[in-house]
Write a protein that holds these residues in place. Structure first.
Motif, PDB file in Angstrom:
ATOM      1  N   ALA A  66     -15.638   4.455  14.649  1.00 28.16           N
ATOM      2  CA  ALA A  66     -17.021   4.283  14.631  1.00 28.16           C
ATOM      3  C   ALA A  66     -17.159   5.801  13.372  1.00 28.16           C
ATOM      4  CB  ALA A  66     -18.000   4.411  15.460  1.00 28.16           C
ATOM      5  N   GLY A  67     -16.543   6.142  13.211  1.00 27.95           N
ATOM      6  CA  GLY A  67     -16.910   7.718  12.915  1.00 27.95           C
ATOM      7  C   GLY A  67     -16.074   7.467  11.704  1.00 27.95           C
ATOM      8  N   GLY A  68     -15.748   6.443  11.139  1.00 30.24           N
ATOM      9  CA  GLY A  68     -14.928   6.374   9.487  1.00 30.24           C
ATOM     10  C   GLY A  68     -13.344   6.277  10.035  1.00 30.24           C
ATOM     11  N   ILE A  69     -12.665   6.453  10.555  1.00 31.12           N
ATOM     12  CA  ILE A  69     -11.095   6.725  11.073  1.00 31.12           C
ATOM     13  C   ILE A  69     -10.364   4.771  10.718  1.00 31.12           C
ATOM     14  CG2 ILE A  69      -8.962   7.143  11.846  1.00 31.12           C
ATOM     15  CD1 ILE A  69     -11.202   9.576  13.415  1.00 31.12           C
ATOM     16  N   GLY A  70      -9.558   4.755  10.475  1.00 28.18           N
ATOM     17  CA  GLY A  70      -9.094   3.678  10.265  1.00 28.18           C
ATOM     18  C   GLY A  70      -8.060   3.359  11.207  1.00 28.18           C
ATOM     19  N   ILE A  71      -8.357   2.242  12.309  1.00 24.92           N
ATOM     20  CA  ILE A  71      -7.333   2.268  13.792  1.00 24.92           C
ATOM     21  C   ILE A  71      -6.792   1.299  13.161  1.00 24.92           C
ATOM     22  CG2 ILE A  71      -7.382   1.952  16.270  1.00 24.92           C
ATOM     23  CD1 ILE A  71      -8.699   4.856  14.744  1.00 24.92           C
ATOM     24  N   VAL A  72      -5.043   1.312  13.494  1.00 28.79           N
ATOM     25  CA  VAL A  72      -4.096   0.066  12.921  1.00 28.79           C
ATOM     26  C   VAL A  72      -3.196  -0.242  14.763  1.00 28.79           C
ATOM     27  CG1 VAL A  72      -2.515  -0.649  11.785  1.00 28.79           C
ATOM     28  CG2 VAL A  72      -3.976   0.915  10.274  1.00 28.79           C
ATOM     29  N   THR A  73      -3.798  -0.734  14.977  1.00 27.08           N
ATOM     30  CA  THR A  73      -2.933  -1.653  16.333  1.00 27.08           C
ATOM     31  C   THR A  73      -1.666  -1.638  16.241  1.00 27.08           C
ATOM     32  OG1 THR A  73      -4.987  -1.449  17.086  1.00 27.08           O
ATOM     33  CG2 THR A  73      -3.026  -1.550  18.624  1.00 27.08           C
ATOM     34  N   GLN A  74      -0.568  -0.555  15.605  1.00 27.64           N
ATOM     35  CA  GLN A  74       0.795  -1.579  14.969  1.00 27.64           C
ATOM     36  C   GLN A  74       1.611  -0.010  15.644  1.00 27.64           C
ATOM     37  OE1 GLN A  74       2.055  -4.496  14.120  1.00 27.64           O
ATOM     38  NE2 GLN A  74       0.595  -4.985  14.467  1.00 27.64           N
ATOM     39  N   ALA A  75       2.958   0.065  15.511  1.00 34.16           N
ATOM     40  CA  ALA A  75       3.998   0.602  16.044  1.00 34.16           C
ATOM     41  C   ALA A  75       3.970   1.110  14.378  1.00 34.16           C
ATOM     42  CB  ALA A  75       5.228   0.634  16.856  1.00 34.16           C
ATOM     43  N   ALA A  76       4.338   2.339  13.711  1.00 34.53           N
ATOM     44  CA  ALA A  76       5.521   2.477  13.063  1.00 34.53           C
ATOM     45  C   ALA A  76       6.897   2.796  12.944  1.00 34.53           C
ATOM     46  CB  ALA A  76       4.637   4.686  12.261  1.00 34.53           C
ATOM     47  N   THR A  77       6.854   2.266  11.779  1.00 39.67           N
ATOM     48  CA  THR A  77       8.643   1.822  12.076  1.00 39.67           C
ATOM     49  C   THR A  77       9.619   2.587  11.133  1.00 39.67           C
ATOM     50  OG1 THR A  77       8.308  -0.583  10.775  1.00 39.67           O
ATOM     51  CG2 THR A  77       8.178  -0.450  13.151  1.00 39.67           C
ATOM     52  N   GLY A  78       8.763   2.812  10.369  1.00 39.95           N
ATOM     53  CA  GLY A  78       9.854   2.737   8.995  1.00 39.95           C
ATOM     54  C   GLY A  78       9.061   4.486   8.447  1.00 39.95           C
ATOM     55  N   ILE A  79       9.435   5.420   8.111  1.00 37.59           N
ATOM     56  CA  ILE A  79       8.557   6.289   6.502  1.00 37.59           C
ATOM     57  C   ILE A  79       9.621   6.515   5.807  1.00 37.59           C
ATOM     58  CG2 ILE A  79       7.688   8.400   6.455  1.00 37.59           C
ATOM     59  CD1 ILE A  79       6.778   8.858   9.839  1.00 37.59           C
ATOM     60  N   ASP A  80       9.202   6.111   4.251  1.00 37.36           N
ATOM     61  CA  ASP A  80       9.817   6.855   2.612  1.00 37.36           C
ATOM     62  C   ASP A  80       8.965   7.928   2.479  1.00 37.36           C
ATOM     63  OD1 ASP A  80      10.565   7.400   0.549  1.00 37.36           O
ATOM     64  OD2 ASP A  80      10.966   4.730  -0.085  1.00 37.36           O
ATOM     65  N   GLN A  83       9.949   9.850   0.127  1.00 38.90           N
ATOM     66  CA  GLN A  83       9.641  10.372  -1.436  1.00 38.90           C
ATOM     67  C   GLN A  83       8.942   9.402  -2.199  1.00 38.90           C
ATOM     68  OE1 GLN A  83      12.391  11.655  -2.879  1.00 38.90           O
ATOM     69  NE2 GLN A  83      12.756  12.106  -0.252  1.00 38.90           N
ATOM     70  N   THR A  84       8.571   7.716  -1.223  1.00 39.45           N
ATOM     71  CA  THR A  84       7.391   7.256  -1.957  1.00 39.45           C
ATOM     72  C   THR A  84       5.730   7.730  -0.926  1.00 39.45           C
ATOM     73  OG1 THR A  84       7.703   5.508  -1.160  1.00 39.45           O
ATOM     74  CG2 THR A  84       9.112   5.120  -3.089  1.00 39.45           C
ATOM     75  N   ARG A  85       5.686   8.563  -0.343  1.00 37.42           N
ATOM     76  CA  ARG A  85       4.707   8.457   0.783  1.00 37.42           C
ATOM     77  C   ARG A  85       4.456   7.727   0.807  1.00 37.42           C
ATOM     78  NH1 ARG A  85       1.747  13.204  -2.050  1.00 37.42           N
ATOM     79  NH2 ARG A  85       3.311  14.645  -3.329  1.00 37.42           N
ATOM     80  N   ARG A  86       5.129   6.700   1.828  1.00 37.87           N
ATOM     81  CA  ARG A  86       4.311   5.584   2.337  1.00 37.87           C
ATOM     82  C   ARG A  86       5.173   5.152   4.055  1.00 37.87           C
ATOM     83  NH1 ARG A  86       1.113   2.957  -1.095  1.00 37.87           N
ATOM     84  NH2 ARG A  86       1.445   0.605   0.179  1.00 37.87           N
ATOM     85  N   VAL A  87       4.419   4.785   4.747  1.00 33.35           N
ATOM     86  CA  VAL A  87       4.334   4.532   6.362  1.00 33.35           C
ATOM     87  C   VAL A  87       4.345   3.164   6.845  1.00 33.35           C
ATOM     88  CG1 VAL A  87       3.505   4.543   8.322  1.00 33.35           C
ATOM     89  CG2 VAL A  87       3.536   6.699   7.113  1.00 33.35           C
ATOM     90  N   THR A  88       5.495   2.070   7.098  1.00 32.73           N
ATOM     91  CA  THR A  88       5.837   1.137   7.575  1.00 32.73           C
ATOM     92  C   THR A  88       5.506   0.627   8.911  1.00 32.73           C
ATOM     93  OG1 THR A  88       7.444   0.687   5.715  1.00 32.73           O
ATOM     94  CG2 THR A  88       7.471  -1.150   7.046  1.00 32.73           C
ATOM     95  N   THR A  89       4.438  -0.813   9.156  1.00 25.45           N
ATOM     96  CA  THR A  89       4.267  -1.059  10.792  1.00 25.45           C
ATOM     97  C   THR A  89       5.241  -1.693  10.857  1.00 25.45           C
ATOM     98  OG1 THR A  89       2.057  -1.928  10.538  1.00 25.45           O
ATOM     99  CG2 THR A  89       2.270   0.097  10.386  1.00 25.45           C
ATOM    100  N   GLY A  90       5.046  -1.794  12.198  1.00 21.50           N
ATOM    101  CA  GLY A  90       6.001  -3.313  12.958  1.00 21.50           C
ATOM    102  C   GLY A  90       5.410  -4.389  12.008  1.00 21.50           C
TER     103      GLY A  90
END
Length: 422
Positions: A97-111, A113-120
């Protein structure tokens, strides 16, 4: 000289202390950017909330696999039958409600170099700054046999199903039985908490199964607030609690889950209930990101919380190497808020202010009997160092003070959970 931390300040806890960190520059900040926070515990949720409040133009995303967070602070009371697990559960609706995007997934990868997070589910999220607050994982390799033992020798060091499993095992234990608590060496999450657990289990046994015993097998010779704990044990529980320290052969070297046997350097134990807390390290996603070093923990710049190993990645909470600041909920909350201030300033092209953090740790060893330890911390070189102004409960305090501190602990929990999760 720094002003001392008073009992009232400690009750207000991190909510007050962290709000003051770099507050003027945060309130003036209006810099657009994308910040992804991985981990929705006290550190991650506090950081995400502080970011969203500091700058409405920021795109803040919180990635957390669980819809409900289950708090470790006060979970020892659940084990001892003094509290229900529902009182430990907090959702993320107020953050959304305060404007935060909530993603109900596990983070499985982080790049990085390209600054990207991948979820399950395969979704990717770009970031300008990434905050990791993954808490702890267990270092099973350091305790042979335990990777197959969690269902028979529960750790209950991540609140939830394990908390309830250990409670059920205690309830099923016959009067006259023994529960052994195996405590690892530091660094570990909330170092005094195993001794609080031993105390509250002894309280349960004293009222329900008075012929039973609590055996502590400890990989340390000394521990935080030791004199306070030992005085309480003698006063409240007599000889119900026995502790075997490191120099007496208390360090656990392996376990056999099939026979519930705990192996130490000087002998074996087969208790009726075995609560084995394994050695720990930073949550797995920290290693995936390249932010954990050979110790298993994450070295950081204590001013910005930015990783010393990967750029544009910050680490807060239990996972980081914080120097003198303990791995605790109050420390994680303070770090999360301070990290948010640093990120807002960095995105705006300003130099962050050096944070000053206040942490408080409460231990409740029986209903109406508590004590506390608080401290102030600031960057000194590459780590946080404790500075003058902390406070600890006096060893010979009257029971009236113990009762007040137990009540203060409850108020602290209400304050920090409301300030973190809304």
């Amino acid at each position: 000289m720094n002003a001392p931390v008073t009992r009232r300040n400690a009750v207000l806890g991190i909510a007050v202390a962290a709000t003051s960190l770099a507050a003027p520059s945060i309130l003036r900040a209006q810099s657009a950017g994308r910040v992804v926070v991985v981990g929705g515990g006290f550190g991650g949720a506090a950081c995400a909330r502080a970011l969203a409040r500091a700058d409405a133009k920021l795109q803040v995303t919180l990635i957390e696999p669980n819809q409900t967070y289950i708090s470790c602070p006060f979970s020892n009371e659940v084990i001892a039958g003094l509290r229900e697990i529902e009182a430990q559960q907090f959702g993320y609706d107020k953050l959304a409600a305060g404007g935060i995007g909530i993603v109900t997934q596990a983070a499985t990868g982080i790049d990085t170099q390209t600054r990207r997070v991948t979820t399950g589910d395969g979704t990717t999220f770009g970031y300008d700054r990434l905050v990791l607050s993954p808490g702890i994982d267990f270092h099973f390799e350091a305790l042979p046999g335990y990777d197959a033992a969690s269902e028979t020798m529960p750790h209950a060091w991540k609140a939830g199903a394990q908390t309830l499993l250990l409670r059920r095992q205690l309830e099923a234990m016959a009067d006259g039985g023994t529960i052994a608590i195996a405590i690892p060496a530091n660094p570990s999450r909330c170092p005094p908490a195993p001794y609080e657990r031993a105390s509250l289990i002894a309280h349960y046994l004293k009222s329900r199964k008075p012929r039973s015993k609590v055996l502590i097998l400890d990989a340390k010779d000394a521990f935080s607030q030791q004199r306070l704990f030992e005085k309480a044990w003698k006063e409240l529980y007599g000889d119900m609690i026995e502790r075997v320290a490191l120099s007496q052969g208390g360090r656990v070297t392996s376990v056999d889950p099939t026979t519930r046997t705990i192996v130490t350097e000087f002998g074996n134990y087969t208790p009726d209930v075995a609560n084995v807390i394994p050695p720990q390290r930073a949550g797995r996603i920290a290693a995936i990101a390249g932010a954990a070093d050979a110790t298993g923990w994450c070295p950081i710049d204590p001013v910005t919380f930015e990783s010393k190993l990967v750029p544009n990645v910050h680490v807060v909470g239990d996972a980081c190497l914080g120097g003198g600041i303990p791995k605790s909920a109050s420390a994680a909350s303070a770090q999360g808020r301070a990290c948010a201030g640093a990120i807002v300033n960095l995105l705006a092209g300003r130099a962050p202010d050096a944070p000053r953090l206040t942490g408080v740790c409460y231990n409740v060893v029986a209903p109406g009997y508590g004590f506390s330890l608080s401290g102030n911390y600031e960057p000194r070189g590459d780590i946080f160092a404790e500075v003058e102004g902390g406070a600890t409960s006096p060893v010979d305090a009257p029971r009236e003070l113990r009762a007040r501190e137990a009540a203060e602990a409850e108020r602290w929990f209400e304050t920090i959970t409301a300030d973190t999760f809304g």
